[in-house]
Motif scaffolding. Structure first.
Motif, PDB file in Angstrom:
ATOM      1  N   TRP A 142       5.365  13.030  -6.159  1.00 14.41           N
ATOM      2  CA  TRP A 142       6.338  12.009  -5.727  1.00 14.41           C
ATOM      3  C   TRP A 142       6.336  11.889  -4.204  1.00 14.41           C
ATOM      4  O   TRP A 142       6.426  10.785  -3.663  1.00 14.41           O
ATOM      5  CB  TRP A 142       7.738  12.345  -6.204  1.00 14.41           C
ATOM      6  CG  TRP A 142       7.933  12.684  -7.648  1.00 14.41           C
ATOM      7  CD1 TRP A 142       8.964  13.405  -8.185  1.00 14.41           C
ATOM      8  CD2 TRP A 142       7.121  12.323  -8.786  1.00 14.41           C
ATOM      9  NE1 TRP A 142       8.843  13.518  -9.542  1.00 14.41           N
ATOM     10  CE2 TRP A 142       7.721  12.866  -9.944  1.00 14.41           C
ATOM     11  CE3 TRP A 142       5.933  11.604  -8.931  1.00 14.41           C
ATOM     12  CZ2 TRP A 142       7.180  12.706 -11.220  1.00 14.41           C
ATOM     13  CZ3 TRP A 142       5.390  11.454 -10.200  1.00 14.41           C
ATOM     14  CH2 TRP A 142       5.997  11.982 -11.315  1.00 14.41           C
ATOM     15  N   LYS A 143       6.212  13.017  -3.517  1.00 15.65           N
ATOM     16  CA  LYS A 143       6.216  12.986  -2.049  1.00 15.65           C
ATOM     17  C   LYS A 143       5.024  12.194  -1.517  1.00 15.65           C
ATOM     18  O   LYS A 143       5.178  11.347  -0.619  1.00 15.65           O
ATOM     19  CB  LYS A 143       6.184  14.412  -1.495  1.00 15.65           C
ATOM     20  CG  LYS A 143       6.218  14.499   0.031  1.00 15.65           C
ATOM     21  CD  LYS A 143       7.516  13.934   0.591  1.00 15.65           C
ATOM     22  CE  LYS A 143       7.587  14.118   2.114  1.00 15.65           C
ATOM     23  NZ  LYS A 143       8.824  13.531   2.677  1.00 15.65           N
ATOM     24  N   ILE A 144       3.838  12.443  -2.084  1.00 14.13           N
ATOM     25  CA  ILE A 144       2.665  11.722  -1.577  1.00 14.13           C
ATOM     26  C   ILE A 144       2.726  10.254  -1.974  1.00 14.13           C
ATOM     27  O   ILE A 144       2.255   9.375  -1.230  1.00 14.13           O
ATOM     28  CB  ILE A 144       1.357  12.391  -2.070  1.00 14.13           C
ATOM     29  CG1 ILE A 144       0.191  12.065  -1.128  1.00 14.13           C
ATOM     30  CG2 ILE A 144       1.025  11.994  -3.484  1.00 14.13           C
ATOM     31  CD1 ILE A 144       0.315  12.662   0.253  1.00 14.13           C
ATOM     32  N   SER A 145       3.332   9.941  -3.117  1.00 10.03           N
ATOM     33  CA  SER A 145       3.502   8.542  -3.514  1.00 10.03           C
ATOM     34  C   SER A 145       4.435   7.821  -2.538  1.00 10.03           C
ATOM     35  O   SER A 145       4.211   6.655  -2.194  1.00 10.03           O
ATOM     36  CB  SER A 145       4.061   8.458  -4.937  1.00 10.03           C
ATOM     37  OG  SER A 145       3.156   9.000  -5.870  1.00 10.03           O
ATOM     38  N   GLU A 146       5.454   8.518  -2.085  1.00  9.05           N
ATOM     39  CA  GLU A 146       6.383   7.928  -1.117  1.00  9.05           C
ATOM     40  C   GLU A 146       5.696   7.705   0.227  1.00  9.05           C
ATOM     41  O   GLU A 146       5.911   6.673   0.891  1.00  9.05           O
ATOM     42  CB  GLU A 146       7.602   8.831  -0.960  1.00  9.05           C
ATOM     43  CG  GLU A 146       8.468   8.861  -2.211  1.00  9.05           C
ATOM     44  CD  GLU A 146       9.624   9.844  -2.128  1.00  9.05           C
ATOM     45  OE1 GLU A 146      10.564   9.718  -2.926  1.00  9.05           O
ATOM     46  OE2 GLU A 146       9.591  10.741  -1.253  1.00  9.05           O
ATOM     47  N   LEU A 147       4.839   8.652   0.618  1.00  3.57           N
ATOM     48  CA  LEU A 147       4.098   8.469   1.870  1.00  3.57           C
ATOM     49  C   LEU A 147       3.094   7.326   1.738  1.00  3.57           C
ATOM     50  O   LEU A 147       2.849   6.587   2.706  1.00  3.57           O
ATOM     51  CB  LEU A 147       3.383   9.768   2.239  1.00  3.57           C
ATOM     52  CG  LEU A 147       4.292  10.937   2.640  1.00  3.57           C
ATOM     53  CD1 LEU A 147       3.487  12.210   2.860  1.00  3.57           C
ATOM     54  CD2 LEU A 147       5.083  10.596   3.912  1.00  3.57           C
ATOM     55  N   SER A 148       2.513   7.170   0.545  1.00  4.09           N
ATOM     56  CA  SER A 148       1.619   6.031   0.317  1.00  4.09           C
ATOM     57  C   SER A 148       2.373   4.717   0.463  1.00  4.09           C
ATOM     58  O   SER A 148       1.884   3.768   1.081  1.00  4.09           O
ATOM     59  CB  SER A 148       0.998   6.122  -1.076  1.00  4.09           C
ATOM     60  OG  SER A 148       0.132   7.226  -1.175  1.00  4.09           O
ATOM     61  N   GLN A 149       3.584   4.651  -0.101  1.00  2.00           N
ATOM     62  CA  GLN A 149       4.389   3.438   0.016  1.00  2.00           C
ATOM     63  C   GLN A 149       4.661   3.104   1.477  1.00  2.00           C
ATOM     64  O   GLN A 149       4.526   1.951   1.907  1.00  2.00           O
ATOM     65  CB  GLN A 149       5.713   3.607  -0.729  1.00  2.00           C
ATOM     66  CG  GLN A 149       6.615   2.383  -0.700  1.00  2.00           C
ATOM     67  CD  GLN A 149       6.068   1.237  -1.528  1.00  2.00           C
ATOM     68  OE1 GLN A 149       5.480   1.466  -2.575  1.00  2.00           O
ATOM     69  NE2 GLN A 149       6.259   0.011  -1.068  1.00  2.00           N
ATOM     70  N   LEU A 150       5.008   4.117   2.264  1.00  2.00           N
ATOM     71  CA  LEU A 150       5.295   3.888   3.688  1.00  2.00           C
ATOM     72  C   LEU A 150       4.058   3.370   4.415  1.00  2.00           C
ATOM     73  O   LEU A 150       4.147   2.470   5.251  1.00  2.00           O
ATOM     74  CB  LEU A 150       5.787   5.190   4.327  1.00  2.00           C
ATOM     75  CG  LEU A 150       7.172   5.677   3.879  1.00  2.00           C
ATOM     76  CD1 LEU A 150       7.461   7.057   4.466  1.00  2.00           C
ATOM     77  CD2 LEU A 150       8.256   4.689   4.294  1.00  2.00           C
ATOM     78  N   GLY A 151       2.893   3.936   4.099  1.00  2.00           N
ATOM     79  CA  GLY A 151       1.677   3.502   4.777  1.00  2.00           C
ATOM     80  C   GLY A 151       1.237   2.111   4.371  1.00  2.00           C
ATOM     81  O   GLY A 151       0.819   1.298   5.211  1.00  2.00           O
ATOM     82  N   ILE A 152       1.361   1.795   3.071  1.00  2.00           N
ATOM     83  CA  ILE A 152       0.937   0.486   2.588  1.00  2.00           C
ATOM     84  C   ILE A 152       1.792  -0.624   3.166  1.00  2.00           C
ATOM     85  O   ILE A 152       1.340  -1.766   3.325  1.00  2.00           O
ATOM     86  CB  ILE A 152       0.954   0.477   1.042  1.00  2.00           C
ATOM     87  CG1 ILE A 152      -0.170   1.382   0.511  1.00  2.00           C
ATOM     88  CG2 ILE A 152       0.800  -0.934   0.476  1.00  2.00           C
ATOM     89  CD1 ILE A 152      -0.098   1.646  -0.974  1.00  2.00           C
ATOM     90  N   GLN A 153       3.039  -0.314   3.491  1.00  4.78           N
ATOM     91  CA  GLN A 153       3.931  -1.318   4.086  1.00  4.78           C
ATOM     92  C   GLN A 153       3.477  -1.751   5.473  1.00  4.78           C
ATOM     93  O   GLN A 153       3.884  -2.799   5.969  1.00  4.78           O
ATOM     94  CB  GLN A 153       5.369  -0.779   4.147  1.00  4.78           C
ATOM     95  CG  GLN A 153       6.006  -0.665   2.782  1.00  4.78           C
ATOM     96  CD  GLN A 153       7.356   0.025   2.791  1.00  4.78           C
ATOM     97  OE1 GLN A 153       8.061   0.026   1.807  1.00  4.78           O
ATOM     98  NE2 GLN A 153       7.710   0.643   3.900  1.00  4.78           N
TER      99      GLN A 153
END
Length: 371
Positions: A331-342
């Motif tokens: 979940w943590k890496i998925s959240e970091l992916s979301q931040l980067g994709i934005q």
């Protein structure tokens, strides 16, 4: 995982999805309408509803659904909408109705089969007939003890659609397993990031050193690599027996599991919201529900043989604790992916040879979205 040549072809010229698919609310609305409101959705297990009148509610986009065990000891599903003024009837996640379901606004009352049996002060309304105002029903099916619903007005036949899976996991006797523990998570990332993360172990050596010590991310094969069902197996390392805190079995292997599967863990994604993980000694599954373009709700449940749950000799918590830790890493890496994709600087990049299932998911997802 390694992949068969037939799966390798999916990688050719495949790139990660464009930014808009993770940040655009219009696309999220389209996903609800084309995917979540049209396909069979896993919403839990039969053993959550034991007695007549037991219910649970499920939220899918703007829709709320009541799933209830009726007088005939069968499961029914209804839109959580009163037929009078459209008021949401039930606001609880789960509970029990005695013999009727009543709207708290004007007292319209339904039996457990969804039929309107009480409508105060409507007797003088010309042409009014209670038979014309049942709760809107939803198609419901059961498979391996799981509950599936389909909100479409014309749902596809479940058995035809799920034919590749119907008897695929019979050795695990999943229908007879019981819920040991359920944990719920909120992930601040798009729902597809959770799916995509599950469908590859390319990240395991970096993100999951504990998991990488139990099975090698380069081992195993995928046997479902296109369409709505994706996955395969990974081999356990020679000194490991299962995915637990100790790397050992936390209870006896499930009856029926074949010898060659005692050294494997199977991982499958069932479009659009279910992750199914089959271990020698237990089964784990996740369900995923979008809760906004950058947030999703994830439920994770561990299933064990009833004797294991009732016995005090075994340690099923070893499996729960290990996967709870691993889940949180994901979940943590998925959240970091979301931040980067934005970021405006995000651009699609090629998938690696270890990400063929992601390319397969993207293809099926885009095809479904554009139907």
């Amino acid at each position: 995982m390694k992949y068969k040549k037939t799966a390798d072809t999916l990688i050719t010229n495949s790139h990660t999805l464009q930014r808009k698919y993770y940040v655009d609310n219009d696309i999220l609305d389209k996903e609800y309408n084309k995917i979540f409101l049209q396909n069979w959705i896993c919403v839990g297990r039969e053993d959550e509803l034991v007695n007549t009148g037991d219910f649970k509610t499920v939220k899918i986009g703007y829709e709320s659904i009541i799933i209830i065990k009726n007088e005939a000891n069968m499961l029914s599903a209804y839109f959580n909408v009163c037929r009078h003024r459209g008021t949401r009837i039930c606001n609880e996640e789960n509970g029990h109705y005695s013999k009727t379901i009543q709207c708290g606004y004007h007292g319209w009352t339904y039996n457990l089969d969804g039929h309107l049996i009480g409508a105060p002060h409507m007797e003088n309304v010309s042409g009014f007939d209670k038979k014309d105002y049942p709760l809107h029903s939803i198609k419901i099916e059961k498979w391996e003890g799981f509950i599936f619903i389909n909100l479409s007005n014309k749902p596809n036949d479940f058995n035809s659609e799920f034919s590749p899976l119907i008897n695929r996991f019979k050795d695990w006797n999943i229908a007879d397993l019981k819920t040991y523990k359920t944990k719920k998570y909120v992930v601040n990332g798009n729902w597809k990031l959770v799916v995509q993360n599950y469908c590859e172990c390319y990240h395991c050596p970096t993100l999951h050193p504990e998991l990488a010590a139990i099975h090698n991310y380069m081992s195993g094969r995928n046997d479902l690599y296109e369409g709505p069902f994706l996955g395969g197996y990974m081999d356990l390392n020679h000194d490991k027996e299962s995915i637990t805190s100790t790397g050992k079995l936390c209870c006896p292997p499930l009856d029926g599991v074949k010898k060659e599967d005692l050294n494997r863990v199977y991982y499958y994604f069932i479009f659009p919201n279910m992750l199914l993980s089959l271990h020698p000694d237990y089964v784990m599954y996740h369900t995923i529900s979008p809760n906004g373009v950058d947030k999703c709700d994830v439920s994770c449940t561990w299933l064990f043989d009833k004797k294991t749950i009732e016995s005090k000799k075994y340690s099923p918590s070893d499996a729960v604790n290990f996967w709870d830790m691993t889940n949180k890493q994901d979940w943590k890496i998925s959240e970091l992916s979301q931040l980067g994709i934005q970021s405006a600087k995000y651009n699609p990049a090629p998938y690696s040879g270890q990400e063929s299932l992601l390319a397969a998911f993207d293809k099926y997802y885009l095809d479904t979205l554009e139907k």
